[in-house]
Enzyme design. Structure first.
Site, PDB file in Angstrom:
ATOM      1  N   CYS B  50       0.824  -1.204   0.000  1.00 35.19           N
ATOM      2  CA  CYS B  50       0.000   0.000   0.000  1.00 35.19           C
ATOM      3  C   CYS B  50       0.861   1.258   0.000  1.00 35.19           C
ATOM      4  O   CYS B  50       0.406   2.337  -0.326  1.00 35.19           O
ATOM      5  CB  CYS B  50      -0.968  -0.007   1.170  1.00 35.19           C
ATOM      6  N   HIS B  99      19.022  -0.405  -0.630  1.00 34.06           N
ATOM      7  CA  HIS B  99      17.633   0.023  -0.560  1.00 34.06           C
ATOM      8  C   HIS B  99      16.717  -1.172  -0.249  1.00 34.06           C
ATOM      9  O   HIS B  99      15.859  -1.081   0.629  1.00 34.06           O
ATOM     10  CB  HIS B  99      17.205   0.687  -1.865  1.00 34.06           C
TER      11      HIS B  99
END
Lengths: 276, 426
Positions: B50, B99
């Site tokens: 989300c 990352h």
């Protein structure tokens, strides 16, 4: 030999203390696990120091404050190592190991009085009396530390400022449980220590009870702990009250251990153990 | 071959954009078709949650791949690539690895340290490996990401501090009671937050939940859901004697529970600890009860305060976590470097072995006249020659330290021996 083992024990205690302090700061479990093993090694060395002292001189090494303090440290450490096996409260080590180390350092700085030792200290009964009484004292020391930790944790929770200390300490229920178990374990040992001492006095000195100041203070300590245990079992004295009383009564206990040396005279004082 | 990552998240793009993109970007959806148009891209993994949409991939030439992905996205979203550029981040090689590790360890999340993200990545990886879009490199990279996240979770306190009101309440209960198993809970009034807290307590295996409410029907409904018991509000004082944790959230304008009441109850309870969680506004429980021994009271502001403290603590722990990310990224890089050396060595060994067997075969006629012992000796001599010749070039390849050196030396060795370990025409 006793000196070598004593210094080895002291070094290991200091190393173990360093490990436990690193643990409470960094919360790296390995520090505490390493520290625990080192403390066991130190305890073994300490035991050898006491045993070789006993073997070498033929009397149990509690004839002066220097030796007694070291023996107190031994009892506190032994009580902790065993209790840790069962309760696994690692952070307790961070409180206890500095205490034991300080007792050892104080002991190492005290002078060792010379001179022959009263033959009263050669009996097996005396060993039984001293070991059980001190084992009880060691366990009450842990009850006291559990009380200190409880009060810290409780004040963190009540003031709603949790922070790092609260995170490192166990829950209130665990600390209260530890306090209770220590009282349950320590009380019979103290009782046995007093009874065996009394029997020993009867056989060697001819009377069970001589109103010696140390005897009186020991009895007071015993009564206080009896009252605390009774309160816990019957009247629901738990948590804060039990923690506070465990700390207070331990201070009384330390007074009856140290205070006698400096304040009053009696056959229990160390000077009486030295023959003039 | 290089590792790249392109994506957007809650910090760079508005939610509408993320929603649209996540619909377009699934493992089995239209995005897969797009990949066919990007032949330089080898392995891919789509991660959509989300809060983020990201594509992790390996490709020959990252620029072309980034451009390709950006163009597809701008088609999907009906926006010009230049417009989209501002919302999108790209990472190359070690940056991409770091990352991914940060995302997996929940360092890049909206709520730092939240545990869901790791599960979402695992799910994305499962889908990707089922559709065979990942290969040697991404498989390894993802497994490293999982173990890094686990390491960070155990070695730092990043997930130790509850950052929601209801979790904070449960954490506090554990500071008081240690084990919640067997404890009894009383819920006074019902509301979303109270129900959430009750659910968390149930997950911690509390023994029983008693629900007291102004309307008994609602109480019964909740009690039924949690297999508990419903009582009318009037019975609260008697239930309190048996309860360990109270969650109160009624709409009552007055205090429901007075200090004097609790004091009397504590005697009946023989001082067993009692924990009040008062999330009602205005409050239901007399603030004075917190002064009583073995009684603990937290109201909504107190809990909010705990959450704020915990948020700050998590940020501190994140510093240590970043260090672990760095460390693990270096480890992965070392492995990646080794990966390029190994096929080169294999190809080299294979080539010499082929030469050896070819020459033995050519001399086949003469060798037939040898005794078996002599034949064996020839075999051994040829093998040890191959090994001796191989020794120096292999040492040379393995000695390479940094990435630059590895590429140069692998390249040199491949040229000298005319090798092409990947099977493409050199």
């Amino acid at each position: 030999m006793p000196l070598f083992f004593f210094l080895l024990a002291l070094s290991l205690y200091l190393l173990g203390t360093a490990g436990y302090i690193a643990y409470i700061v960094s919360q790296g479990k390995r520090f505490a696990q390493g520290g625990y093993i080192i403390l066991w090694a130190g305890f073994a060395a300490h035991t050898l120091a006491i045993a070789s002292g006993y073997y070498g001189t033929g009397y149990f090494p509690v004839s002066n404050l220097k030796e007694s303090l070291s023996f107190f440290a031994w009892a506190v450490m032994g009580a902790y190592l065993v209790i840790q096996l069962r309760f696994n409260i690692r952070v307790l080590g961070s409180f206890l190991s500095p205490l034991a180390a300080i007792m050892m350092i104080s002991s190492s700085f005290l002078p060792a009085p010379s001179g022959a030792v009263n033959p009263i200290l050669r009996s097996f009964w005396l060993v039984l009396h001293v070991v059980t009484a001190f084992a009880g004292n060691g366990i009450f020391a842990i009850a006291c530390l559990a009380g200190v930790m409880y009060l810290i944790q409780e004040s963190r929770i009540k003031s709603k400022q949790l922070g790092a200390m609260s995170q490192r300490l166990p829950s209130l229920e665990t600390l209260d449980g530890l306090n209770y178990q220590c009282l349950i374990l320590g009380f019979p040992l103290l009782t046995f220590g007093l009874v065996s001492g009394s029997l020993y006095a009867h056989y060697t000195l001819g009377s069970f009870w001589r109103w010696d100041p140390k005897e009186v203070w020991s009895l007071i300590t015993w009564l206080l702990y009896a009252a605390l245990l009774h309160g816990r079992l019957v009247s629901g004295w738990r948590g804060r009250r039990s923690a506070l009383l465990s700390i207070l009564f331990f201070l009384v206990l330390v007074f009856s251990f140290l205070g006698m040396k400096f304040l009053v005279q009696g056959y229990h004082t160390f000077s009486a153990f030295q023959q003039r | 071959m290089e590792i790249g990552l392109i994506g957007l998240n809650h910090k760079t793009a508005p939610v509408e954009l993320r929603e649209k993109l996540s619909a377009a970007c699934t493992q089995t959806g239209p995005a897969v078709e797009v990949l066919k148009a990007l032949p330089t891209v080898q392995e891919t993994l789509f991660l959509t949650t989300c809060n983020r949409v990201e594509i992790l991939f390996t490709a020959e030439g990252l620029d072309e791949a980034f451009k390709g992905f950006l163009e597809t996205w701008s088609r999907d979203l009906h926006q010009a690539p230049a417009e989209l550029q501002g919302c999108i981040y790209t990472y190359r090689a070690d940056e991409a690895v770091r990352h991914l590790f940060r995302v997996a360890a929940s360092l890049d999340s909206l709520v730092v340290g939240e545990p869901q993200i790791l599960g979402q990545i695992k799910e994305a990886y499962r889908e990707a490996s089922q559709s065979r879009s990942t290969g040697v490199i991404l498989n390894r990279l993802l497994h490293r990401a999982f173990s890094t996240a686990k390491r960070i979770r155990t070695e730092t306190g990043i997930a130790d501090h509850a950052v929601s009101i209801s979790f904070a309440a449960v954490e506090l209960a554990k500071k008081i009671f240690q084990e919640l198993a067997g404890k009894k809970v009383l819920l006074i009034g019902a509301g979303e937050m109270a129900e959430l807290a009750a659910e968390h307590l149930l997950n911690n295996k509390v023994a029983e939940i008693v629900v007291a409410n102004r309307t008994l029907e609602r109480a019964q409904e909740l009690a039924h859901r949690w297999r508990g018991r419903a009582v009318p509000l009037e019975e609260v004082p008697s239930v309190l004697v048996q309860t360990d944790i109270v969650i109160s959230s009624t709409g009552s304008p007055d205090l429901l529970i007075q200090r004097s009441q609790v004091k009397a109850i504590m005697k009946q309870r023989r001082q067993r600890p009692l924990f009040f969680i008062d999330i009602a506004v205005p409050r239901d429980i007399d603030p004075g009860v917190n002064d009583l021994d073995n009684v603990y009271l937290y109201d909504i502001d107190d809990l909010q305060g705990v959450v704020t403290q915990n948020m700050a603590a998590r940020k501190n722990e994140a510093v240590e976590a970043e260090r672990i990310v760095q460390e693990e990224a270096v480890k992965f890089r070392t492995w990646l470097n080794g990966l390029e050396i190994v096929p080169t060595i294999v190809a080299l060994r294979q080539k010499l072995e082929e030469i050896r067997l070819g020459e033995l075969k050519r001399a086949g006629g003469v060798l037939q006249e040898l005794t078996p012992d002599q034949l064996k000796a020839v075999e051994l001599v040829s093998q040890s020659m191959v090994n001796k010749i191989l020794h120096d070039p292999i040492t040379f390849l393995k000695r390479a330290g940094n990435r630059q050196q590895v590429s140069e030396q692998v390249d040199l060795a491949q040229k000298v021996f005319n090798l092409n370990p990947n099977g493409q025409p050199g």
